[in-house]
Design an enzyme around this catalytic site. Structure first.
Site, PDB file in Angstrom:
ATOM      1  N   SER A  47       0.820  -1.213   0.000  1.00  0.00           N
ATOM      2  CA  SER A  47       0.000   0.000   0.000  1.00  0.00           C
ATOM      3  C   SER A  47       0.857   1.268   0.000  1.00  0.00           C
ATOM      4  CB  SER A  47      -0.898  -0.008   1.241  1.00  0.00           C
ATOM      5  OG  SER A  47      -1.714   1.139   1.260  1.00  0.00           O
ATOM      6  N   ASN A 153      -4.805  -0.840   8.238  1.00  0.00           N
ATOM      7  CA  ASN A 153      -3.555  -0.108   8.458  1.00  0.00           C
ATOM      8  C   ASN A 153      -3.629   0.476   9.864  1.00  0.00           C
ATOM      9  OD1 ASN A 153      -1.371   1.558   8.545  1.00  0.00           O
ATOM     10  ND2 ASN A 153      -1.887   2.753   6.719  1.00  0.00           N
ATOM     11  N   CYS A 156       0.195   3.392  10.668  1.00  0.00           N
ATOM     12  CA  CYS A 156       0.718   4.561   9.938  1.00  0.00           C
ATOM     13  C   CYS A 156       1.322   5.552  10.923  1.00  0.00           C
ATOM     14  CB  CYS A 156      -0.370   5.239   9.111  1.00  0.00           C
ATOM     15  SG  CYS A 156       0.308   6.675   8.233  1.00  0.00           S
ATOM     16  N   GLY A 242      12.438   0.884   2.561  1.00  0.00           N
ATOM     17  CA  GLY A 242      13.488   0.518   1.604  1.00  0.00           C
ATOM     18  C   GLY A 242      14.500  -0.438   2.209  1.00  0.00           C
ATOM     19  N   GLY A 268       9.095  -4.943   3.750  1.00  0.00           N
ATOM     20  CA  GLY A 268      10.174  -4.102   4.281  1.00  0.00           C
ATOM     21  C   GLY A 268      11.470  -4.346   3.542  1.00  0.00           C
ATOM     22  N   GLY A 290       7.467  -2.830  -1.761  1.00  0.00           N
ATOM     23  CA  GLY A 290       7.045  -1.460  -1.498  1.00  0.00           C
ATOM     24  C   GLY A 290       7.897  -0.435  -2.219  1.00  0.00           C
TER      25      GLY A 290
END
Ligand SMILES: Cc1cc2nc3c(=O)[nH]c(=O)nc-3n(C[C@H](O)[C@H](O)[C@H](O)COP(=O)(O)O)c2cc1C
Length: 330
Positions: A47, A153, A156, A242, A268, A290
């Site tokens: 997402s 979620n 966040c 990242g 991740g 992601g």
């Protein structure tokens, strides 16, 4: 896409399924099961990193994906946070988008009809500021064509109350149970790494009835311009993602998979087949790509293409045979 419901006349026990996907050259079964949700393969996109899929259609064969999770939606439109909203960091990025979206009604009118045609399972990510928000949103989406599952979620870091339900076990269990009771779709809970004991939150989500857990959302971080003596992000803090967070995500997946009986989806820093396989042997039944979507839009396709060969290298005929097979004792 038409979803076949199998297994029960009780819609809450219905099984959403697609035909089994078998790689023809290696004869490896790529399908995975996440509670009541069956996916054709374990490669999903995360997402907030894939828009509403339309933006990526020219770059990625959407129908091949194991699942697409569009940008999180909220009940009402949100303008998001003040700029800057993203900052590049060594081996990663910080973001504080702040759940910028047009709200559930605009999503249902403008994005869901397209998503329903892409040929991959679509998992709708939702966020709320309180219990009623989460449950109301889940009820609003219940039964809509084109939806395969809902991802809560509860993690966040970039909005007020964004992690309330992901950091308190009692609140987590209650909101997952509320969502589960409000709709017949499988429910995934997305966990935050920004807690002391992630397994406690995972157990709470499992007790609330989650079908599977997405592990992890971003790690809270910050970037500073020391000459101007100011933070770089408009929201001061943001979520780090990242390659920089891959070791944290791997650790979290390993701890969560050891604690719960429900499947775990690893997220991740995943950008290559090696990353994906590391998560699978550490305990992930599926993975989400992601940040890599931003700098290598075909990363998910490359992982998918390499997956049968990697599984065959381990002598496996299915993904399930490899999940959680890492040996921690030397
Ligand atoms: C720009 C950006 C926006 C994101 N927006 C969302 C979001 O709306 N909902 C959500 O659950 N996660 C969101 N995430 C988190 C990702 O889905 C993912 O959990 C996280 O980035 C870790 O995976 P990665 O390192 O592969 O990016 C966002 C991440 C980025 C980089």
């Amino acid at each position: 896409m038409v979803w076949r419901r199998l297994g029960s006349s009780d819609p809450r026990l219905a099984l959403f399924t697609l035909p089994v996907t078998r790689d023809e050259s290696t004869n490896v079964d790529l399908s995975v099961r996440l509670g009541r949700l069956c996916l054709p393969n374990p490669v999903l996109v995360a997402s907030g990193t894939f828009g509403y899929a339309r933006e990526m259609a020219g770059l990625v064969d959407l129908a091949k994906l194991g699942g697409v999770i569009p940008k999180t939606i909220t009940r009402h439109p949100r303008p998001g946070n003040a700029p800057w909203r993203t900052v590049e960091t060594p081996a990663g990025m910080l973001n504080s988008i702040g759940l910028d979206n047009d709200g559930v009604e605009a999503f249902v009118t403008h994005h869901l009809p397209y998503l329903a045609t892409i040929g991959a399972p679509v998992i709708i990510s939702i966020a709320g500021q309180d219990y009623d928000d989460f449950v109301g949103l889940t009820a609003r989406l219940n039964g809509l064509a084109g939806v395969a599952a809902i991802e809560l979620n509860i993690s966040c870091p970039n909005v007020s109350h964004g992690v309330d339900f992901g950091t308190d076990p009692l609140m987590c269990e209650r909101v997952v149970r509320g969502a589960r009771e409000a709709c017949s779709f499988p429910i995934l809970a997305k966990l935050t790494p920004n807690v002391t004991r992630i397994a406690e939150i995972a157990l709470a989500a499992e007790a609330g009835g989650a079908d599977a857990l997405s592990v992890i959302n971003t790690c809270l971080g910050m970037a500073v311009d020391w000459r101007r003596r100011r933070p770089l992000l408009g929201n001061v803090m943001g979520g780090l993602s990242g390659p920089a967070i891959k070791p944290i995500a791997l650790r979290a997946v390993y701890q969560v998979a050891a604690a719960v009986k429900i499947p775990v989806i690893g997220v991740g820093g995943i950008a290559t087949i090696d990353d994906a396989m590391e998560f699978i042997v550490a305990g992930a039944t599926a993975i989400q790509v992601g940040t890599a979507n931003f700098y290598r839009p075909r990363a998910s396709m490359e992982i998918l293409e390499a997956l049968p060969g990697a599984l065959a290298e381990l002598g496996a005929r299915s993904v399930a045979e490899v999940v959680g097979t890492m040996r921690a004792n030397f």
